[in-house]
Design an enzyme around this catalytic site. Structure first.
Site, PDB file in Angstrom:
ATOM      1  N   GLU A   1      -8.517  10.498  -6.537  1.00  0.00           N
ATOM      2  CA  GLU A   1      -7.612  11.436  -5.876  1.00  0.00           C
ATOM      3  C   GLU A   1      -8.394  12.565  -5.189  1.00  0.00           C
ATOM      4  O   GLU A   1      -9.567  12.797  -5.509  1.00  0.00           O
ATOM      5  CB  GLU A   1      -6.652  12.033  -6.918  1.00  0.00           C
ATOM      6  CG  GLU A   1      -5.770  10.999  -7.627  1.00  0.00           C
ATOM      7  CD  GLU A   1      -4.588  10.511  -6.782  1.00  0.00           C
ATOM      8  OE1 GLU A   1      -4.709  10.453  -5.543  1.00  0.00           O
ATOM      9  OE2 GLU A   1      -3.549  10.193  -7.380  1.00  0.00           O
TER      10      GLU A   1
ATOM     11  N   ASN B   1      -2.310  10.414   0.456  1.00  0.00           N
ATOM     12  CA  ASN B   1      -3.135  11.621   0.300  1.00  0.00           C
ATOM     13  C   ASN B   1      -4.631  11.347   0.513  1.00  0.00           C
ATOM     14  O   ASN B   1      -5.473  12.196   0.230  1.00  0.00           O
ATOM     15  CB  ASN B   1      -2.915  12.253  -1.083  1.00  0.00           C
ATOM     16  CG  ASN B   1      -3.352  11.335  -2.223  1.00  0.00           C
ATOM     17  OD1 ASN B   1      -3.905  10.270  -1.991  1.00  0.00           O
ATOM     18  ND2 ASN B   1      -3.115  11.760  -3.457  1.00  0.00           N
TER      19      ASN B   1
ATOM     20  N   HIS C   1      -6.447   8.877  -1.011  1.00  0.00           N
ATOM     21  CA  HIS C   1      -7.220   8.293  -2.122  1.00  0.00           C
ATOM     22  C   HIS C   1      -7.620   6.849  -1.828  1.00  0.00           C
ATOM     23  O   HIS C   1      -6.934   6.148  -1.087  1.00  0.00           O
ATOM     24  CB  HIS C   1      -6.482   8.404  -3.466  1.00  0.00           C
ATOM     25  CG  HIS C   1      -5.279   7.533  -3.646  1.00  0.00           C
ATOM     26  ND1 HIS C   1      -4.122   7.966  -4.235  1.00  0.00           N
ATOM     27  CD2 HIS C   1      -5.040   6.219  -3.330  1.00  0.00           C
ATOM     28  CE1 HIS C   1      -3.241   6.984  -4.283  1.00  0.00           C
ATOM     29  NE2 HIS C   1      -3.769   5.915  -3.727  1.00  0.00           N
TER      30      HIS C   1
ATOM     31  N   ASP D   1      -8.580  -1.122 -10.139  1.00  0.00           N
ATOM     32  CA  ASP D   1      -7.992  -0.168 -11.089  1.00  0.00           C
ATOM     33  C   ASP D   1      -6.906  -0.780 -11.971  1.00  0.00           C
ATOM     34  O   ASP D   1      -6.425  -1.874 -11.713  1.00  0.00           O
ATOM     35  CB  ASP D   1      -7.433   1.061 -10.343  1.00  0.00           C
ATOM     36  CG  ASP D   1      -6.825   0.711  -8.991  1.00  0.00           C
ATOM     37  OD1 ASP D   1      -6.258  -0.393  -8.873  1.00  0.00           O
ATOM     38  OD2 ASP D   1      -6.919   1.523  -8.069  1.00  0.00           O
TER      39      ASP D   1
HETATM   40  C1  F6R Z   1      -4.464  -0.042  -5.695  1.00  0.00           C
HETATM   41  C2  F6R Z   1      -5.230   1.098  -5.203  1.00  0.00           C
HETATM   42  C3  F6R Z   1      -4.602   2.189  -4.412  1.00  0.00           C
HETATM   43  C4  F6R Z   1      -3.674   1.672  -3.308  1.00  0.00           C
HETATM   44  C5  F6R Z   1      -3.042   2.840  -2.563  1.00  0.00           C
HETATM   45  C6  F6R Z   1      -2.064   2.373  -1.497  1.00  0.00           C
HETATM   46  O1  F6R Z   1      -5.275  -0.941  -6.413  1.00  0.00           O
HETATM   47  O2  F6R Z   1      -6.378   1.164  -5.473  1.00  0.00           O
HETATM   48  O3  F6R Z   1      -5.613   2.975  -3.825  1.00  0.00           O
HETATM   49  O4  F6R Z   1      -4.402   0.868  -2.421  1.00  0.00           O
HETATM   50  O5  F6R Z   1      -2.380   3.665  -3.468  1.00  0.00           O
HETATM   51  O6  F6R Z   1      -0.975   1.766  -2.121  1.00  0.00           O
HETATM   52  P1  F6R Z   1       0.111   0.965  -1.266  1.00  0.00           P
HETATM   53  O7  F6R Z   1      -0.578  -0.203  -0.702  1.00  0.00           O
HETATM   54  O8  F6R Z   1       1.154   0.553  -2.295  1.00  0.00           O
HETATM   55  O9  F6R Z   1       0.622   1.900  -0.237  1.00  0.00           O
END
Ligand code: F6R
Length: 261
Positions: free
Chosen positions: A143, A136, A138, A67
Protein backbone atom coordinates in the site's frame (compact mmCIF):
# COMPACT_ATOMS: atom_id res chain seq x y z
CA UNK A 1 8.21 0.65 -19.92
CA UNK A 2 6.37 -0.94 -22.80
CA UNK A 3 2.81 0.44 -22.92
CA UNK A 4 0.19 -1.37 -25.00
CA UNK A 5 -3.22 0.30 -25.30
CA UNK A 6 -6.25 -1.56 -26.61
CA UNK A 7 -9.84 -0.41 -27.15
CA UNK A 8 -11.39 -2.92 -24.76
CA UNK A 9 -10.16 -5.22 -21.95
CA UNK A 10 -10.77 -8.39 -24.04
CA UNK A 11 -8.21 -7.22 -26.61
CA UNK A 12 -5.76 -6.44 -23.82
CA UNK A 13 -6.20 -9.93 -22.38
CA UNK A 14 -5.44 -11.41 -25.79
CA UNK A 15 -2.17 -9.56 -26.27
CA UNK A 16 -1.21 -10.32 -22.64
CA UNK A 17 -1.86 -14.03 -23.24
CA UNK A 18 0.34 -13.94 -26.34
CA UNK A 19 3.16 -12.35 -24.36
CA UNK A 20 2.65 -15.02 -21.68
CA UNK A 21 2.89 -17.76 -24.31
CA UNK A 22 6.01 -16.20 -25.86
CA UNK A 23 7.81 -16.18 -22.51
CA UNK A 24 6.67 -19.70 -21.61
CA UNK A 25 7.90 -21.00 -24.95
CA UNK A 26 11.40 -19.60 -24.45
CA UNK A 27 12.06 -21.30 -21.08
CA UNK A 28 12.30 -25.03 -20.44
CA UNK A 29 11.00 -24.65 -16.87
CA UNK A 30 9.25 -21.28 -16.62
CA UNK A 31 8.54 -19.71 -13.25
CA UNK A 32 5.44 -17.56 -13.31
CA UNK A 33 4.16 -15.07 -10.76
CA UNK A 34 0.40 -14.70 -10.61
CA UNK A 35 -2.10 -12.16 -9.33
CA UNK A 36 -5.74 -12.39 -8.28
CA UNK A 37 -8.62 -9.88 -8.31
CA UNK A 38 -10.95 -8.93 -11.15
CA UNK A 39 -8.35 -7.73 -13.65
CA UNK A 40 -6.50 -10.96 -14.60
CA UNK A 41 -9.69 -12.99 -15.05
CA UNK A 42 -9.90 -12.32 -18.80
CA UNK A 43 -6.22 -13.22 -19.18
CA UNK A 44 -6.73 -16.49 -17.30
CA UNK A 45 -9.75 -17.32 -19.46
CA UNK A 46 -7.64 -16.76 -22.57
CA UNK A 47 -4.79 -18.91 -21.19
CA UNK A 48 -7.30 -21.69 -20.47
CA UNK A 49 -8.65 -21.41 -24.02
CA UNK A 50 -5.10 -21.62 -25.41
CA UNK A 51 -4.43 -24.65 -23.23
CA UNK A 52 -7.61 -26.38 -24.38
CA UNK A 53 -6.78 -25.77 -28.01
CA UNK A 54 -3.32 -27.29 -27.53
CA UNK A 55 -1.40 -24.01 -27.95
CA UNK A 56 -0.09 -23.77 -24.39
CA UNK A 57 1.00 -26.16 -21.67
CA UNK A 58 1.72 -25.41 -18.03
CA UNK A 59 3.18 -28.82 -17.29
CA UNK A 60 6.74 -27.56 -16.81
CA UNK A 61 5.72 -24.34 -15.03
CA UNK A 62 6.21 -23.42 -11.41
CA UNK A 63 3.95 -20.71 -10.01
CA UNK A 64 4.14 -18.24 -7.15
CA UNK A 65 1.20 -16.03 -6.25
CA UNK A 66 1.59 -12.50 -5.05
CA UNK A 67 -0.56 -12.56 -1.96
CA UNK A 68 -3.08 -14.14 0.38
CA UNK A 69 -5.35 -12.94 3.17
CA UNK A 70 -4.24 -13.70 6.71
CA UNK A 71 -6.63 -16.09 8.42
CA UNK A 72 -8.44 -17.48 5.35
CA UNK A 73 -7.66 -21.19 4.86
CA UNK A 74 -7.14 -22.51 1.28
CA UNK A 75 -10.61 -24.10 1.20
CA UNK A 76 -12.35 -20.78 2.04
CA UNK A 77 -14.10 -19.57 -1.11
CA UNK A 78 -12.83 -16.05 -0.56
CA UNK A 79 -9.18 -17.10 -0.27
CA UNK A 80 -6.79 -16.57 -3.15
CA UNK A 81 -5.92 -20.27 -3.02
CA UNK A 82 -9.55 -20.96 -3.94
CA UNK A 83 -9.63 -18.18 -6.55
CA UNK A 84 -6.58 -19.61 -8.32
CA UNK A 85 -7.92 -23.17 -8.35
CA UNK A 86 -11.28 -22.18 -9.77
CA UNK A 87 -10.06 -19.52 -12.23
CA UNK A 88 -6.92 -21.21 -13.59
CA UNK A 89 -5.22 -24.17 -11.96
CA UNK A 90 -8.09 -26.67 -12.14
CA UNK A 91 -8.47 -26.02 -15.86
CA UNK A 92 -4.86 -26.33 -17.03
CA UNK A 93 -2.16 -29.01 -16.76
CA UNK A 94 -0.02 -27.37 -14.06
CA UNK A 95 1.52 -29.85 -11.61
CA UNK A 96 -0.12 -29.14 -8.20
CA UNK A 97 3.19 -29.76 -6.44
CA UNK A 98 4.68 -26.77 -8.30
CA UNK A 99 1.99 -24.29 -7.20
CA UNK A 100 2.93 -21.85 -4.44
CA UNK A 101 0.84 -19.26 -2.62
CA UNK A 102 1.68 -17.47 0.61
CA UNK A 103 0.24 -19.28 3.64
CA UNK A 104 -2.05 -16.82 5.41
CA UNK A 105 -2.75 -19.35 8.15
CA UNK A 106 0.85 -20.25 9.06
CA UNK A 107 1.49 -20.55 12.80
CA UNK A 108 4.58 -18.39 12.39
CA UNK A 109 3.72 -15.91 9.63
CA UNK A 110 7.07 -14.16 9.70
CA UNK A 111 8.93 -17.43 9.17
CA UNK A 112 6.48 -18.38 6.42
CA UNK A 113 7.28 -15.09 4.66
CA UNK A 114 11.03 -15.75 4.84
CA UNK A 115 10.47 -19.30 3.57
CA UNK A 116 8.45 -17.96 0.62
CA UNK A 117 11.31 -15.70 -0.41
CA UNK A 118 13.71 -18.64 -0.14
CA UNK A 119 11.45 -20.84 -2.25
CA UNK A 120 11.36 -18.24 -5.04
CA UNK A 121 15.17 -18.14 -5.00
CA UNK A 122 15.39 -21.94 -4.98
CA UNK A 123 13.47 -22.01 -8.27
CA UNK A 124 15.81 -19.44 -9.79
CA UNK A 125 13.52 -16.39 -9.53
CA UNK A 126 10.37 -15.44 -11.40
CA UNK A 127 10.46 -15.19 -15.21
CA UNK A 128 7.11 -13.46 -15.70
CA UNK A 129 5.12 -11.68 -13.00
CA UNK A 130 1.46 -10.82 -13.65
CA UNK A 131 0.31 -7.72 -11.78
CA UNK A 132 -2.83 -5.65 -11.32
CA UNK A 133 -2.88 -2.20 -9.77
CA UNK A 134 -5.03 -0.85 -6.95
CA UNK A 135 -6.91 2.44 -7.43
CA UNK A 136 -4.48 3.82 -4.85
CA UNK A 137 -1.42 2.62 -6.80
CA UNK A 138 -0.67 -0.55 -4.83
CA UNK A 139 0.94 -3.60 -6.44
CA UNK A 140 0.59 -6.91 -4.64
CA UNK A 141 -0.75 -5.55 -1.38
CA UNK A 142 2.03 -3.03 -0.99
CA UNK A 143 0.00 0.00 0.00
CA UNK A 144 1.05 3.66 -0.46
CA UNK A 145 3.97 4.86 1.67
CA UNK A 146 5.16 1.32 2.46
CA UNK A 147 8.84 0.60 1.90
CA UNK A 148 9.96 0.36 -1.71
CA UNK A 149 12.60 -2.13 -0.54
CA UNK A 150 10.13 -4.53 1.12
CA UNK A 151 10.21 -8.32 0.94
CA UNK A 152 7.41 -10.84 1.40
CA UNK A 153 5.81 -9.80 4.65
CA UNK A 154 2.58 -9.28 6.57
CA UNK A 155 0.95 -6.00 5.56
CA UNK A 156 -2.09 -4.10 6.78
CA UNK A 157 -4.60 -3.24 4.06
CA UNK A 158 -5.63 0.40 3.61
CA UNK A 159 -9.26 1.34 4.28
CA UNK A 160 -9.62 2.05 0.54
CA UNK A 161 -8.48 -1.46 -0.43
CA UNK A 162 -10.75 -3.03 2.17
CA UNK A 163 -13.67 -1.10 0.64
CA UNK A 164 -12.66 -2.10 -2.90
CA UNK A 165 -12.37 -5.79 -1.96
CA UNK A 166 -15.59 -5.84 0.09
CA UNK A 167 -17.49 -6.89 -3.08
CA UNK A 168 -16.07 -10.38 -2.64
CA UNK A 169 -17.41 -10.68 0.93
CA UNK A 170 -21.00 -10.70 2.30
CA UNK A 171 -20.13 -8.06 4.86
CA UNK A 172 -17.29 -5.47 4.58
CA UNK A 173 -16.48 -6.27 8.20
CA UNK A 174 -15.40 -9.75 7.07
CA UNK A 175 -12.60 -8.47 4.83
CA UNK A 176 -9.37 -9.43 6.60
CA UNK A 177 -7.30 -6.44 7.66
CA UNK A 178 -4.02 -8.32 7.14
CA UNK A 179 -2.41 -9.99 4.15
CA UNK A 180 0.81 -11.75 3.29
CA UNK A 181 2.24 -10.18 0.14
CA UNK A 182 5.38 -10.36 -1.91
CA UNK A 183 7.30 -7.15 -1.26
CA UNK A 184 8.23 -4.47 -3.74
CA UNK A 185 11.84 -5.67 -3.85
CA UNK A 186 10.57 -9.20 -4.57
CA UNK A 187 8.56 -7.90 -7.53
CA UNK A 188 11.50 -5.79 -8.74
CA UNK A 189 13.67 -8.92 -8.96
CA UNK A 190 11.34 -10.67 -11.40
CA UNK A 191 12.63 -10.81 -14.95
CA UNK A 192 9.55 -9.43 -16.71
CA UNK A 193 6.45 -7.75 -15.23
CA UNK A 194 3.13 -7.82 -17.07
CA UNK A 195 0.74 -5.33 -15.48
CA UNK A 196 -2.88 -5.10 -16.62
CA UNK A 197 -5.33 -2.29 -15.85
CA UNK A 198 -8.79 -1.55 -17.13
CA UNK A 199 -11.47 1.04 -16.53
CA UNK A 200 -11.60 4.72 -15.62
CA UNK A 201 -11.32 3.89 -11.91
CA UNK A 202 -7.67 2.94 -12.51
CA UNK A 203 -6.78 5.90 -14.75
CA UNK A 204 -5.30 8.13 -12.07
CA UNK A 205 -3.18 5.33 -10.57
CA UNK A 206 -2.03 4.39 -14.09
CA UNK A 207 -1.00 7.98 -14.83
CA UNK A 208 0.96 8.19 -11.58
CA UNK A 209 2.60 4.81 -12.19
CA UNK A 210 3.80 5.61 -15.72
CA UNK A 211 4.26 9.38 -15.79
CA UNK A 212 4.44 10.46 -12.16
CA UNK A 213 7.56 10.67 -10.03
CA UNK A 214 8.86 7.44 -8.52
CA UNK A 215 7.43 7.62 -5.04
CA UNK A 216 6.21 5.34 -2.25
CA UNK A 217 2.96 7.31 -2.37
CA UNK A 218 2.27 5.37 -5.60
CA UNK A 219 4.10 2.04 -5.09
CA UNK A 220 3.53 0.97 -8.72
CA UNK A 221 5.66 3.94 -9.87
CA UNK A 222 8.76 1.94 -8.81
CA UNK A 223 8.16 -0.13 -11.95
CA UNK A 224 9.72 2.78 -13.86
CA UNK A 225 12.99 1.40 -12.45
CA UNK A 226 12.29 -2.21 -13.49
CA UNK A 227 14.34 -3.48 -16.43
CA UNK A 228 11.43 -5.11 -18.31
CA UNK A 229 7.80 -4.10 -17.80
CA UNK A 230 4.86 -4.46 -20.16
CA UNK A 231 1.72 -2.53 -19.23
CA UNK A 232 -1.50 -3.45 -21.00
CA UNK A 233 -4.31 -0.90 -20.70
CA UNK A 234 -7.76 -0.37 -22.12
CA UNK A 235 -8.60 3.10 -23.43
CA UNK A 236 -10.43 4.04 -20.22
CA UNK A 237 -7.48 3.24 -17.98
CA UNK A 238 -5.17 5.11 -20.39
CA UNK A 239 -7.22 8.26 -20.78
CA UNK A 240 -5.19 10.46 -18.41
CA UNK A 241 -1.83 9.64 -19.96
CA UNK A 242 -0.07 12.71 -21.40
CA UNK A 243 2.07 10.66 -23.79
CA UNK A 244 -0.66 8.27 -24.92
CA UNK A 245 -0.11 9.07 -28.62
CA UNK A 246 3.61 8.44 -28.22
CA UNK A 247 3.00 4.99 -26.70
CA UNK A 248 0.74 4.12 -29.65
CA UNK A 249 3.34 5.46 -32.09
CA UNK A 250 6.05 3.31 -30.50
CA UNK A 251 3.89 0.21 -30.69
CA UNK A 252 2.95 0.96 -34.31
CA UNK A 253 6.65 1.07 -35.24
CA UNK A 254 7.82 -2.12 -33.58
CA UNK A 255 9.97 -4.59 -35.43
CA UNK A 256 8.42 -8.00 -36.03
CA UNK A 257 10.37 -9.75 -33.27
CA UNK A 258 9.24 -7.09 -30.77
CA UNK A 259 5.56 -7.80 -31.37
CA UNK A 260 3.24 -10.20 -29.56
CA UNK A 261 0.30 -10.25 -32.00
C1 F6R B 1 -4.09 -9.28 -6.24
C2 F6R B 1 -3.23 -8.11 -6.07
C3 F6R B 1 -3.77 -6.72 -6.11
C4 F6R B 1 -4.74 -6.49 -7.27
C5 F6R B 1 -5.28 -5.07 -7.22
C6 F6R B 1 -6.30 -4.81 -8.32
O1 F6R B 1 -3.35 -10.48 -6.16
O2 F6R B 1 -2.08 -8.28 -5.86
O3 F6R B 1 -2.70 -5.82 -6.22
O4 F6R B 1 -4.09 -6.73 -8.48
O5 F6R B 1 -5.87 -4.83 -5.98
O6 F6R B 1 -7.43 -5.59 -8.08
P1 F6R B 1 -8.58 -5.72 -9.17
O7 F6R B 1 -8.00 -6.43 -10.32
O8 F6R B 1 -9.65 -6.55 -8.49
O9 F6R B 1 -9.02 -4.34 -9.50
Amino acid sequence: MEILIRDIPEEGAQVAAKLFKKILSTRPQPVIGLATGGTPLRLYRELIRMHQSGELSFKDCTSFNLDEYVGLPPEDERSYHHYMRSNLFDQVDIDPSRIHLPDGCAGDLRQACRDYEEKIKEFGGIDLQVLGIGANGHIGFNEPTGSLASRTWVKILSEQTIKDNAIYFDDPEEVPRHVVTMGIATVMETRHCLLLANGAKKADAVRRMIEGPVSASCPASILQMHKRVTIVLDEEAAYLLTFKDHYKWVEGNKLDWQKYD
